[in-house]
Write an enzyme that holds these catalytic residues in place. Structure first.
Site, PDB file in Angstrom:
ATOM      1  N   LYS A 225      62.792 -19.469 -89.645  1.00  0.00           N
ATOM      2  CA  LYS A 225      62.853 -19.269 -88.194  1.00  0.00           C
ATOM      3  C   LYS A 225      61.631 -18.474 -87.717  1.00  0.00           C
ATOM      4  O   LYS A 225      60.994 -18.828 -86.740  1.00  0.00           O
ATOM      5  CB  LYS A 225      64.153 -18.535 -87.833  1.00  0.00           C
ATOM      6  CG  LYS A 225      64.321 -18.331 -86.356  1.00  0.00           C
ATOM      7  CD  LYS A 225      65.601 -17.599 -86.026  1.00  0.00           C
ATOM      8  CE  LYS A 225      65.553 -17.196 -84.546  1.00  0.00           C
ATOM      9  NZ  LYS A 225      66.642 -16.317 -84.183  1.00  0.00           N
ATOM     10  N   GLU A 231      58.986 -14.760 -98.998  1.00  0.00           N
ATOM     11  CA  GLU A 231      59.514 -15.631-100.056  1.00  0.00           C
ATOM     12  C   GLU A 231      59.267 -17.105 -99.733  1.00  0.00           C
ATOM     13  O   GLU A 231      58.780 -17.876-100.569  1.00  0.00           O
ATOM     14  CB  GLU A 231      61.029 -15.425-100.215  1.00  0.00           C
ATOM     15  CG  GLU A 231      61.436 -14.097-100.803  1.00  0.00           C
ATOM     16  CD  GLU A 231      61.738 -13.053 -99.738  1.00  0.00           C
ATOM     17  OE1 GLU A 231      61.103 -13.092 -98.655  1.00  0.00           O
ATOM     18  OE2 GLU A 231      62.594 -12.192-100.002  1.00  0.00           O
ATOM     19  N   GLY A 281      69.520 -16.365 -87.158  1.00  0.00           N
ATOM     20  CA  GLY A 281      69.157 -16.896 -88.472  1.00  0.00           C
ATOM     21  C   GLY A 281      70.369 -17.235 -89.338  1.00  0.00           C
ATOM     22  O   GLY A 281      70.353 -18.207 -90.092  1.00  0.00           O
ATOM     23  N   ARG A 282      71.443 -16.445 -89.221  1.00  0.00           N
ATOM     24  CA  ARG A 282      72.623 -16.689 -90.056  1.00  0.00           C
ATOM     25  C   ARG A 282      73.380 -17.946 -89.652  1.00  0.00           C
ATOM     26  O   ARG A 282      74.294 -18.379 -90.338  1.00  0.00           O
ATOM     27  CB  ARG A 282      73.550 -15.468 -89.988  1.00  0.00           C
ATOM     28  CG  ARG A 282      72.934 -14.232 -90.607  1.00  0.00           C
ATOM     29  CD  ARG A 282      73.854 -13.063 -90.643  1.00  0.00           C
ATOM     30  NE  ARG A 282      73.875 -12.252 -89.440  1.00  0.00           N
ATOM     31  CZ  ARG A 282      72.878 -11.495 -89.000  1.00  0.00           C
ATOM     32  NH1 ARG A 282      71.748 -11.470 -89.668  1.00  0.00           N
ATOM     33  NH2 ARG A 282      72.991 -10.775 -87.904  1.00  0.00           N
ATOM     34  N   GLU A 367      75.442  -8.897 -93.431  1.00  0.00           N
ATOM     35  CA  GLU A 367      74.214  -8.728 -92.647  1.00  0.00           C
ATOM     36  C   GLU A 367      74.566  -8.546 -91.166  1.00  0.00           C
ATOM     37  O   GLU A 367      73.863  -7.860 -90.428  1.00  0.00           O
ATOM     38  CB  GLU A 367      73.259  -9.920 -92.845  1.00  0.00           C
ATOM     39  CG  GLU A 367      71.850  -9.631 -92.351  1.00  0.00           C
ATOM     40  CD  GLU A 367      70.817 -10.672 -92.779  1.00  0.00           C
ATOM     41  OE1 GLU A 367      70.165 -10.492 -93.825  1.00  0.00           O
ATOM     42  OE2 GLU A 367      70.645 -11.672 -92.059  1.00  0.00           O
ATOM     43  N   HIS A 398      89.931 -15.109-114.986  1.00  0.00           N
ATOM     44  CA  HIS A 398      89.588 -14.690-116.346  1.00  0.00           C
ATOM     45  C   HIS A 398      88.463 -13.662-116.325  1.00  0.00           C
ATOM     46  O   HIS A 398      87.752 -13.485-117.311  1.00  0.00           O
ATOM     47  CB  HIS A 398      89.234 -15.920-117.181  1.00  0.00           C
ATOM     48  CG  HIS A 398      90.381 -16.897-117.211  1.00  0.00           C
ATOM     49  ND1 HIS A 398      91.390 -16.820-118.140  1.00  0.00           N
ATOM     50  CD2 HIS A 398      90.707 -17.913-116.369  1.00  0.00           C
ATOM     51  CE1 HIS A 398      92.290 -17.767-117.891  1.00  0.00           C
ATOM     52  NE2 HIS A 398      91.896 -18.434-116.815  1.00  0.00           N
ATOM     53  N   LYS A 512      61.086  -4.702 -96.821  1.00  0.00           N
ATOM     54  CA  LYS A 512      59.971  -5.669 -96.723  1.00  0.00           C
ATOM     55  C   LYS A 512      58.644  -4.935 -96.577  1.00  0.00           C
ATOM     56  O   LYS A 512      57.649  -5.280 -97.219  1.00  0.00           O
ATOM     57  CB  LYS A 512      60.169  -6.577 -95.496  1.00  0.00           C
ATOM     58  CG  LYS A 512      61.319  -7.553 -95.594  1.00  0.00           C
ATOM     59  CD  LYS A 512      61.362  -8.431 -94.338  1.00  0.00           C
ATOM     60  CE  LYS A 512      62.651  -9.219 -94.249  1.00  0.00           C
ATOM     61  NZ  LYS A 512      62.807  -9.937 -92.981  1.00  0.00           N
TER      62      LYS A 512
HETATM   63  O1  F6P Z   1      67.279 -11.368 -94.712  1.00  0.00           O
HETATM   64  C1  F6P Z   1      66.740 -11.173 -93.460  1.00  0.00           C
HETATM   65  C2  F6P Z   1      66.492 -12.440 -92.746  1.00  0.00           C
HETATM   66  O2  F6P Z   1      65.797 -12.057 -91.604  1.00  0.00           O
HETATM   67  C3  F6P Z   1      67.757 -13.213 -92.387  1.00  0.00           C
HETATM   68  O3  F6P Z   1      68.409 -12.760 -91.285  1.00  0.00           O
HETATM   69  C4  F6P Z   1      67.211 -14.592 -92.249  1.00  0.00           C
HETATM   70  O4  F6P Z   1      68.234 -15.536 -92.287  1.00  0.00           O
HETATM   71  C5  F6P Z   1      66.280 -14.664 -93.418  1.00  0.00           C
HETATM   72  O5  F6P Z   1      65.707 -13.379 -93.467  1.00  0.00           O
HETATM   73  C6  F6P Z   1      65.222 -15.723 -93.352  1.00  0.00           C
HETATM   74  O6  F6P Z   1      64.456 -15.590 -92.204  1.00  0.00           O
HETATM   75  P1  F6P Z   1      63.512 -16.751 -91.706  1.00  0.00           P
HETATM   76  O7  F6P Z   1      64.354 -17.920 -91.369  1.00  0.00           O
HETATM   77  O8  F6P Z   1      62.801 -16.197 -90.520  1.00  0.00           O
HETATM   78  O9  F6P Z   1      62.560 -17.079 -92.826  1.00  0.00           O
END
Ligand code: F6P
Length: 549
Positions: A225, A231, A281-282, A367, A398, A512
């Site tokens: 987003k 990452e 984002g969630r 979150e 288990h 971060k």
């Molecule tokens: O973990 C933090 C976060 O900002 C989440 O809220 C989000 O879903 C994720 O990182 C990925 O963010 P993006 O879609 O901007 O890469």
């Protein structure tokens, strides 16, 4: 539930007297509400004396009274450590915290995320898209058109015989929803193509996936987003390097999904699908980020997923609070966390295809509601979101079920099961259901060691709470949509009652920033000014790391 809407009407006056902060920001402290005071007084009894076994013995209608039929499922709340007086006060608390007003704001796509001055349009978008009626605003019309364009792109990808593997790159909300849905809906895949999800910065994740793919036949979806998540951008860089090293132009083999299309275009990508900036984002699954799912189950399947979620949106919007499943679940979370001081809750999906549900819910709930300040920045004086954990049944039996039955902590367990399986193997489905139901029963009933048994060691205290969610049929796209939307609204409800902003996540930022600094230090070898532990760890890491100065 047999609580009359009188509860809602009766509390509306109280609500009107409560002050709200500037610019529509709710600044109410739940502890100052009349219902909170009553619940605090009630809690002691329910912690120390309330007994589920007795509650069932004295009330033959307890199951009927504390269970609701909702779109695609039955929700049984009767094995929880609450009763009508508690439910009534929790409903009053919800009203005193302005739940119905906040729900309208959410469903109408108004601002609910006050720290970022944004709406959270996931439900509004689902309702607008599935209703087929004219969207209320030009922005929503554009969101619907973008979702339609994503579905068309999915069909194009599905029809492309040169694409054998689709690799979705993203993290957090940009991967957990697609990953959950892909796994849950495997029996509904209508694609010959293989779908993979890569999220971890750890290169093992991407390397293992690339090892299964051929560069000439692989399409990457990069979802972020913000288009700034380290990452995702690192995994995308490595993926595009892999394509280039094999003579393929990445621009032809990458579809970017972002709310910052120009940033993706600047990095040389030409296939860019937008997602709404005001879709949290969630909740990304409901935007173009759902592309891998639409590739797998087809546009028609994705529409069913959306329809299932929209059915739950309607239930959340229209059902009286006393019969409203997301409301009751959200209030149950408030009860257990803030009043009964339970530190965690367990989710046990008795469905192998829902084994990532706990991970998905960890992001959604922790979150969203893992916060210690209210909307106006003032600290909370009560516990908010419980830690959430779990593992699929029967595997969990288990492992951690020993702790649930005989450990020193009592926490609520949530069983999620489907009435029908999506496989034809005999001898599995009924025993699976029997185990789920038996575990809930055992937690509640407990047992005393009998003659010849080990006293103490073979005693089960019982009176341990659980909730049961039973899907009416198999785990279909529409059932999954309803389940996910149920959980989304539940999180919203508890956030409203706690007076917190469920739609931001400032708590992830510090790590971060520090990771960037530490990475910088790894390349310079400069440890000065660091605390001894961080310096010691860096020293040890850099004797073996690739980034040795
Ligand atoms: O973990 C933090 C976060 O900002 C989440 O809220 C989000 O879903 C994720 O990182 C990925 O963010 P993006 O879609 O901007 O890469």
């Amino acid at each position: 539930m047999c609580l009359a809407e009188v509860t809602e009407i009766g509390c509306r006056n109280t609500m009107a007297e409560q002050p709200f902060g500037g610019a529509g920001m709710p600044s109410l402290n739940p502890q100052t509400t009349p219902a909170w005071q009553v619940l605090e007084r009630l809690a002691g009894h329910y912690v120390r004396e309330f007994d589920l076994r007795q509650a069932f013995a004295t009330d033959p209608m307890r199951f009927q009274q504390h269970s609701v039929r909702i779109p695609h499922m039955l929700l049984d709340l009767s094995k929880n450590l609450w009763d009508q007086p508690v439910v009534e006060q929790l409903l009053a608390l919800a009203m005193q915290m302005g739940l119905t007003e906040r729900r309208s704001q959410l469903i109408n796509g108004e601002i609910v995320n006050h720290t970022e001055r944004q709406a959270a349009v996931h439900a509004a978008l689902r309702l607008a898209f599935t209703s087929g009626s004219t969207p209320v605003s030009a922005a929503m019309a554009q969101n619907c058109a973008d979702l339609g364009a994503m579905l068309a792109t999915a069909e194009t990808i599905r029809a492309d015989a040169t694409v054998h593997d689709v690799v979705h790159i993203g993290i957090g909300g940009s991967s957990l929803g697609p990953e959950l849905a892909l796994q849950a809906l495997r029996p509904y895949w209508r694609s010959q193509q293989r779908l993979h999800v890569v999220s971890n910065l750890d290169g093992h994740d991407l390397a293992e996936t690339l090892a299964q793919c051929h560069p000439a036949h692989t399409l990457f979806i990069a979802a972020s987003k913000s288009w700034s998540t380290f990452e995702t951008l690192q995994n995308l860089r490595s993926a595009t390097d892999w394509l280039q090293q094999n003579g393929i132009n990445p621009a032809d083999r990458v579809v970017a999904i972002t709310a910052k299309p120009s940033a993706a275009q600047t990095s040389g990508l030409k296939n860019v699908l937008p997602m709404p900036a005001d879709l949290g984002g969630r909740y990304s699954l409901w935007s173009a980020v759902g592309l891998p799912v639409a590739v797998a189950i087809g546009a028609a399947g994705f529409r069913e997923l959306l329809a299932g979620a929209a059915a739950m949106d309607e239930h959340f919007t229209l059902a009286p609070l006393a019969h409203n499943a997301p409301v009751l679940l959200g209030l149950l979370d408030v009860w257990y966390s803030s009043f009964m001081r339970m530190p965690s809750r367990c989710v046990a999906p008795y469905h192998h295809r829902l084994r990532r549900l706990p991970a998905y819910l960890q992001q959604l709930d922790m979150e969203s509601n893992g916060k210690s300040v209210r909307q106006n920045g003032a600290g909370v004086g009560y516990a908010t979101a419980m830690a959430l954990w779990g593992e699929a049944g029967t595997n969990g039996q288990h492992a951690y079920f020993q702790w649930l039955h005989q450990g020193t902590q009592r926490i609520p367990v949530e069983f999620v099961a489907a009435s029908q399986a999506n496989h034809a193997l005999l001898g599995h489905q009924n025993p699976l259901q029997a185990n789920a139901i038996a575990q809930a029963q055992a937690l509640m009933l407990g047992a005393k060691a009998g003659p010849g048994q080990l006293l103490g060691h073979q005693d089960f205290p019982g009176n341990r709470p659980s909730t049961f969610l039973l899907l009416d049929g198999p785990l279909s796209p529409s059932a999954l949509g309803a389940l996910v939307a149920l959980y989304e609204h539940r999180t919203f409800v508890s956030g409203v009652v706690w007076g917190i902003n469920s739609f931001d996540q400032w708590g992830v930022e510090l790590g971060k920033v520090l990771a960037k600094e530490i990475l910088q230090r790894m390349t310079t070898g400069y440890w000065d000014g660091l605390d001894a532990s961080t310096a010691g760890l860096l020293n040890a890491a850099c004797t073996t790391a690739e980034a040795l100065p």
